[in-house]
Design an enzyme around this catalytic site. Sequence first.
Site: not given
Lengths: 264, 424
Positions: B51, B110, B188, B190
Site C-alpha cells: 500500500c 517505511s 460507540g 464510529g
Amino acid sequence: MILTLHLIALALYGVATVLALAQFVGLRSVPRALLIALPCAGAAVHVVGVSQLSLVGFAAGLSMLALCLVLLSLVSERLLRGSAVSFFAGPLATGLLGLAILTGLAPGAEPSAGRNAWFILHVALSVLGVALLALAFIAAALYLLQFRELKSKHFGQVFQLFPPLERLEQLNRFALIAGFPTLTLGVLLALGYAARFAGGLHVGKAQIVWGLFTWVVLGWAVWVRVVRRWAGRRAAFASIAGFAAVLLVYVALKLAQPGAERFL
Amino acid sequence: MSVGIQVLGVNHRTAPLEIRERFAHGPHEVPGALARVLAAGAAGGVLLSTCNRTEFYLVADDEPAVEAAWSLLGERLGGTARAAAREYGYVARDREAVRHLYRVSAGLDSMILGESQIQGQVRDAWEVSRAQAGPVLHRLFQTALHVGARVRTETALGMGTASAASAAVAVAGKIFGDLAGRTALILGAGDVAELAATCLTNEGVQVTLVANRTQERARAIAERLGGAARALTLEEAWPHFATTDIALCSTAAPHAVVTWERVGDVIAARRGRPLCILDLAVPRDVEPAVAQLENVFLYDVDDLQTVAAQATARRRDEVPAAEQIVEEETDLFWAWYGGLGVVPVIKEFRGRMEHLRAAELERAMRQLGHLSPEDRARVEQFSQALLNKFLHQPTVALKAAAEQGRGYGLLEALRRLFGLEAPE
C-alpha cells in the site's frame, strides 16, 4: 577447585547481571541469547562446584540458594520471554554467591548423622522452597513496579522491559503456592532426619518459635491467595510480607547465634 | 552491454495515496507485468507492490526494459496522465538500488519507521516473482531478507509501537499478556472504534458487545467485526463492565458517558481483576475519576499517542546502527555482484585460448619439420606472446568492470561469444 568453579560462576553471573541491567538504564540492548547463555554457562559450572561441596554450612547453603535462584530465573525467562526477573534475581544470586565465597567454601564436614536420602532431600527441598519464595517476592516487586508504571502512565523503561501484569501475577502465584509446601516438606524432613538418625532435635527455642512464626506468615500469604482469592496489589504485598518474614527471622537468628558451620 | 541492477517506482514519499493505489498490483497481476518487462530486454525482475510502494527491481540495461516498466505504470494512470508516472517516481541504479532494497526491507524507508510488516511483503514479492527474478535478484532479495532480520535482531528499530492503534494493543498487552481469548466491549460505533477494535481482534481479542446510542449502527459494526458480538444500547452496557477485560470507548457524546456513578459499583464487583479502558473519543468518554478505581487502567488518546511517540523516538535513535548494517551488507553484495564468477570465467577463457594456441602450434609444427629446435622454440614463444597480448585487454577490462560492479553484463557477453560454461 571448588573455589575456582565458584569464581567462574560468579564472573559469568556478574557479567550477565551487568548486561541485563545495562539495557534497563538505557544502554544498547544485548541479544537475548547472550543474556540466557551467560547464566546458563554459569549455572553449569556452578552445578559442578556445588556437587563437590558437603551440604552442610552457611557458605554451602548460600551457594545452593544462588544456584536455585539462577535456575528459577532462567525458567521464568523462558516462560515470560523477558529478562526482567533477572534484574532482581541476577544481583541477588551474584551477591549470595559472592557472600558464600567470602565466607569460605570448602568441602567441609559431613552431617553428624551421615548423609542419606532424608538429609539430601531436606537440603534440596528447603533450598528450593526458599528460592521459590524469593522468586515470588521478585515477581511481586516487579508487579508493583509495573502496576505503578501503568497507573501513572509513565511508559518508561519499566513499561517497556517488564513483563505484563497478568504474567507476573501468575508467576507470583505459582512460586508462592509451590514454595510454601516445598519449604514445609523440607523442614518436616529435617525433623524426621533428626528424630531417626541424629537422636533428637538439636535446635534452640528461639529457632522453633521464630520458625513457626515465619511458617504462619507464609501460610497466611498462601491462604489469602488460594482461599480468599486475593489478586493484584494485595496479593503482591502478601507475598512480599511472607518473604520479608523469612529474611528478617533468618537474619535475626543468625545475629543471635552467629557461626558459619550451620546454615541455620 | 552494461547490464546493471535498477529499481524504479513510487512510494509514500513521492506519490499521494490516491496515486499509489492506482499503481498497486495484486499478486495475480505480477507475472504478466514482469513478462512484459522481461520481453523488453530485462534479464530478471521482481515487482514489490504494497500500500505504500510499487517498485520494479530489474536486472537490465538502461533503456528499453526501464521504459517498459514506466509504461506499465503509466497505463495505470490512464488517458493523458500516462506520461505522468515518472513524475511521481524515482529510479536508482546499481549500488544505490541495492541499498534502497536493503533499507526497504529493514523498515528504514517505511511510513512507520521500523515496522516489520514490510519484511513479509518483500518475501511475498520475491516468492511471487521467483520464476522471473533470475540469479542476481534471487540473491539480492535473499540477502535483503537477511538484512531485515539482522536489523531487527541487532538493533531496537522494531521495538515498541509506533501508531496510536498499535499502542492501544501494546498497552492492553502489558496488562493482560497474551490477548487471545480476552473479551472487549465497544462503546460507540464510529470509524475510530471500529479501527481500534479491528486491531484488537487481530490479536485474538473477542469483541462480545457493541453498545451505541442507536442499536442499528451498533448491530452493523458487530456484524462487520464478525464472531458473536451482540449489539446493545449504552444504558444496557454498564453492567457488562463487571465482566469484560477491555472497554473501548469512542462515542460522539459531548460529555463523559462512563462515569463513576454508572460503573463504580459494577467495577468493584470484579474482585481485583484488571480492566483496561481505552478512551479514544474527543471529547473524552470516560470520567477521569474512574481511573482511581483499583485495577482500572484508563488511557485516552493523548496517552496512546505518547506511547507511540516514545517508540518512534526510540526507533530514530536506532537508525544510525541500522544504516550501518545496510552499508555493510550493501558492500558485501556489491563485492559478490562485482566479482560474480569473474575469476573462474577468466580462468576458463584463458584456458580455452591456451588450448587453441597449443593445438594450432602443434599443427603448424608438423608442417614446419625442417625448423631447428631453436627456431621451434622461437615460434612457440611468439605464439605465447601473441596470445598474451590478445588476452591482456579483455582480462583487464573484465577485472575493472567487476570492481565497479558492472562485470555481470561483460561476463554474460564473454560466455555467449566463446561458449563458456554458465555459472552455478
